[in-house]
Design an enzyme around this catalytic site. Structure first.
Site, PDB file in Angstrom:
ATOM      1  N   LYS A  22      -1.888  23.000  -6.951  1.00 13.90           N
ATOM      2  CA  LYS A  22      -1.277  24.109  -7.712  1.00 13.90           C
ATOM      3  C   LYS A  22      -0.357  23.568  -8.807  1.00 13.90           C
ATOM      4  O   LYS A  22       0.401  22.628  -8.565  1.00 13.90           O
ATOM      5  CB  LYS A  22      -0.445  24.974  -6.777  1.00 13.90           C
ATOM      6  CG  LYS A  22      -1.277  25.752  -5.802  1.00 13.90           C
ATOM      7  CD  LYS A  22      -0.396  26.680  -5.003  1.00 13.90           C
ATOM      8  CE  LYS A  22      -1.243  27.365  -3.953  1.00 13.90           C
ATOM      9  NZ  LYS A  22      -0.452  27.886  -2.855  1.00 13.90           N
ATOM     10  N   ASP A  62     -10.670  10.765  -4.928  1.00 15.68           N
ATOM     11  CA  ASP A  62     -11.906  11.549  -5.079  1.00 15.68           C
ATOM     12  C   ASP A  62     -11.669  12.779  -5.960  1.00 15.68           C
ATOM     13  O   ASP A  62     -12.571  13.600  -6.125  1.00 15.68           O
ATOM     14  CB  ASP A  62     -12.433  11.991  -3.700  1.00 15.68           C
ATOM     15  CG  ASP A  62     -11.384  12.722  -2.888  1.00 15.68           C
ATOM     16  OD1 ASP A  62     -10.190  12.368  -2.988  1.00 15.68           O
ATOM     17  OD2 ASP A  62     -11.744  13.658  -2.147  1.00 15.68           O
ATOM     18  N   ASP A  98      -2.091  12.547  -2.292  1.00  7.86           N
ATOM     19  CA  ASP A  98      -2.255  14.002  -2.217  1.00  7.86           C
ATOM     20  C   ASP A  98      -2.330  14.593  -3.626  1.00  7.86           C
ATOM     21  O   ASP A  98      -1.493  14.279  -4.471  1.00  7.86           O
ATOM     22  CB  ASP A  98      -1.058  14.630  -1.482  1.00  7.86           C
ATOM     23  CG  ASP A  98      -0.966  14.130  -0.054  1.00  7.86           C
ATOM     24  OD1 ASP A  98      -2.018  14.050   0.611  1.00  7.86           O
ATOM     25  OD2 ASP A  98       0.151  13.823   0.389  1.00  7.86           O
ATOM     26  N   ASN A 108      10.226   7.580   0.505  1.00  3.49           N
ATOM     27  CA  ASN A 108       9.635   8.489  -0.468  1.00  3.49           C
ATOM     28  C   ASN A 108       9.387   7.685  -1.738  1.00  3.49           C
ATOM     29  O   ASN A 108      10.283   7.505  -2.577  1.00  3.49           O
ATOM     30  CB  ASN A 108      10.596   9.651  -0.729  1.00  3.49           C
ATOM     31  CG  ASN A 108      10.025  10.636  -1.722  1.00  3.49           C
ATOM     32  OD1 ASN A 108       8.994  10.383  -2.343  1.00  3.49           O
ATOM     33  ND2 ASN A 108      10.696  11.760  -1.874  1.00  3.49           N
ATOM     34  N   ASP A 134       0.871  -1.186   0.000  1.00  4.07           N
ATOM     35  CA  ASP A 134       0.000   0.000   0.000  1.00  4.07           C
ATOM     36  C   ASP A 134       0.904   1.231   0.000  1.00  4.07           C
ATOM     37  O   ASP A 134       1.652   1.464   0.950  1.00  4.07           O
ATOM     38  CB  ASP A 134      -0.904  -0.019   1.240  1.00  4.07           C
ATOM     39  CG  ASP A 134      -1.952   1.092   1.226  1.00  4.07           C
ATOM     40  OD1 ASP A 134      -2.484   1.404   0.135  1.00  4.07           O
ATOM     41  OD2 ASP A 134      -2.251   1.650   2.303  1.00  4.07           O
ATOM     42  N   GLU A 166       5.282   4.990   3.450  1.00  2.00           N
ATOM     43  CA  GLU A 166       4.777   6.304   3.838  1.00  2.00           C
ATOM     44  C   GLU A 166       5.954   7.258   4.026  1.00  2.00           C
ATOM     45  O   GLU A 166       6.989   6.868   4.552  1.00  2.00           O
ATOM     46  CB  GLU A 166       3.946   6.153   5.140  1.00  2.00           C
ATOM     47  CG  GLU A 166       3.550   7.415   5.835  1.00  2.00           C
ATOM     48  CD  GLU A 166       2.783   8.412   4.962  1.00  2.00           C
ATOM     49  OE1 GLU A 166       1.823   8.037   4.259  1.00  2.00           O
ATOM     50  OE2 GLU A 166       3.169   9.606   4.989  1.00  2.00           O
TER      51      GLU A 166
HETATM   52  C1  SAM Z   1      -4.307  11.882   1.489  1.00  2.00           C
HETATM   53  S1  SAM Z   1      -3.305  10.704   2.313  1.00  2.00           S
HETATM   54  C2  SAM Z   1      -4.192   9.191   2.035  1.00  2.00           C
HETATM   55  C3  SAM Z   1      -3.832   8.137   3.031  1.00  2.00           C
HETATM   56  C4  SAM Z   1      -4.495   6.776   2.847  1.00  2.00           C
HETATM   57  N1  SAM Z   1      -4.002   6.105   1.646  1.00  2.00           N
HETATM   58  C5  SAM Z   1      -5.995   6.881   2.816  1.00  2.00           C
HETATM   59  O1  SAM Z   1      -6.572   6.612   1.739  1.00  2.00           O
HETATM   60  O2  SAM Z   1      -6.599   7.203   3.845  1.00  2.00           O
HETATM   61  C6  SAM Z   1      -1.875  10.534   1.262  1.00  2.00           C
HETATM   62  C7  SAM Z   1      -0.700   9.897   1.985  1.00  2.00           C
HETATM   63  O3  SAM Z   1       0.393   9.714   1.073  1.00  2.00           O
HETATM   64  C8  SAM Z   1       1.603  10.077   1.729  1.00  2.00           C
HETATM   65  N2  SAM Z   1       2.598  10.448   0.703  1.00  2.00           N
HETATM   66  C9  SAM Z   1       2.620  11.575  -0.042  1.00  2.00           C
HETATM   67  N3  SAM Z   1       3.687  11.570  -0.854  1.00  2.00           N
HETATM   68  C10 SAM Z   1       4.353  10.416  -0.625  1.00  2.00           C
HETATM   69  C11 SAM Z   1       5.522   9.840  -1.164  1.00  2.00           C
HETATM   70  N4  SAM Z   1       6.229  10.494  -2.097  1.00  2.00           N
HETATM   71  N5  SAM Z   1       5.928   8.634  -0.710  1.00  2.00           N
HETATM   72  C12 SAM Z   1       5.215   7.975   0.250  1.00  2.00           C
HETATM   73  N6  SAM Z   1       4.088   8.477   0.798  1.00  2.00           N
HETATM   74  C13 SAM Z   1       3.649   9.678   0.364  1.00  2.00           C
HETATM   75  C14 SAM Z   1       1.185  11.254   2.589  1.00  2.00           C
HETATM   76  O4  SAM Z   1       2.115  11.545   3.624  1.00  2.00           O
HETATM   77  C15 SAM Z   1      -0.161  10.776   3.107  1.00  2.00           C
HETATM   78  O5  SAM Z   1      -0.030  10.035   4.276  1.00  2.00           O
END
Ligand code: SAM
Length: 210
Positions: free
Chosen positions: A122, A154, A118, A92, A40, A65
């Site tokens: 922008k 979404d 995310d 990352n 995941d 994460e």
């Molecule tokens: C909006 S949250 C959604 C979390 C979860 N998947 C959910 O559906 O509830 C997006 C997650 O992706 C993580 N994230 C963003 N960029 C990332 C990256 N480059 N590598 C790993 N995780 C990342 C963020 O820190 C955040 O926890």
């Protein structure tokens, strides 16, 4: 356990987050490293995987994460629950997924989920979006034949952008996906459903010999 407080977003292109992740040693993190693996990507607090690890214990679960305190908290919770089929990695994924997957033994990766990443609305922040061409290639390179990638969001423009990355990769064919194929919903999915907002979902299956 009190929830750790974290920044809502971090910049994945800043020097700190460009560090290579520690390789995941499946022999030491999973009780039975030979089980099929579900990955995941962007798992936040990791509750989706925690519930999956309890609901379908015949699999191993790996969460990736970028916010390290969430990873530490999720690993503590997995340990407290005695879940020896669940582990989280501070990585990352936008920069390092290929390296992370290279370090896993071949033959394990059967399911990948990317849920509500995310959007970075922008235009000047578009490069921070987690799902990019390199990520689609990294998944394509490591996924077992007839294995799946489930993507949901979404945000309509982000859905189109992400789905196109998988549709344009020969390694994948698209399967019908009217609803979430998993028995567990993510935190974000529950929040969106409570507001009766639309969710865009797609499922991709890796071809046998592309
Ligand atoms: C909006 S949250 C959604 C979390 C979860 N998947 C959910 O559906 O509830 C997006 C997650 O992706 C993580 N994230 C963003 N960029 C990332 C990256 N480059 N590598 C790993 N995780 C990342 C963020 O820190 C955040 O926890």
């Amino acid at each position: 356990m009190p929830r750790v407080r974290v920044h809502q977003h971090v910049n994945p292109l800043s020097p700190f987050y460009r560090q290579a992740p520690k390789p995941v040693d499946v022999e030491s993190v999973f009780a039975d490293p030979e089980r099929p693996l579900l990955l995941d990507i962007g798992c936040a607090r990791g509750r989706f995987l925690l519930r999956m690890a309890e609901a379908e214990p015949g699999w191993n679960y790996l969460g990736v994460e970028i916010r390290e305190p969430l990873v530490d908290e999720a690993n503590r919770l997995a340990e407290e629950r005695g879940l020896a089929n669940l582990h989280y990695s501070f990585s990352n994924a936008m920069l390092w997924l290929d390296r992370l997957l290279d370090a896993l033994p071949a033959g394990l990766l059967q399911k990948v989920t990317i849920q509500f990443p995310d959007p970075w609305f922008k235009r000047k922040h578009a490069k921070r979006r987690m799902v990019n061409e390199e990520m689609a290639h990294a998944i394509a390179r490591h996924l077992e034949p007839r294995a799946s990638v489930f993507v949901q969001t979404d945000i309509e423009f982000l859905a189109e952008e992400m789905f196109e990355l998988f549709r344009s990769n020969n390694r994948f064919e698209e399967a019908a996906c009217d609803e979430n194929p998993f028995p567990v919903k993510t935190e974000r999915e529950k929040a969106v459903e409570e507001k009766n907002m639309p969710i865009y979902r797609a499922l991709f299956i890796s071809r046998n010999n592309a």
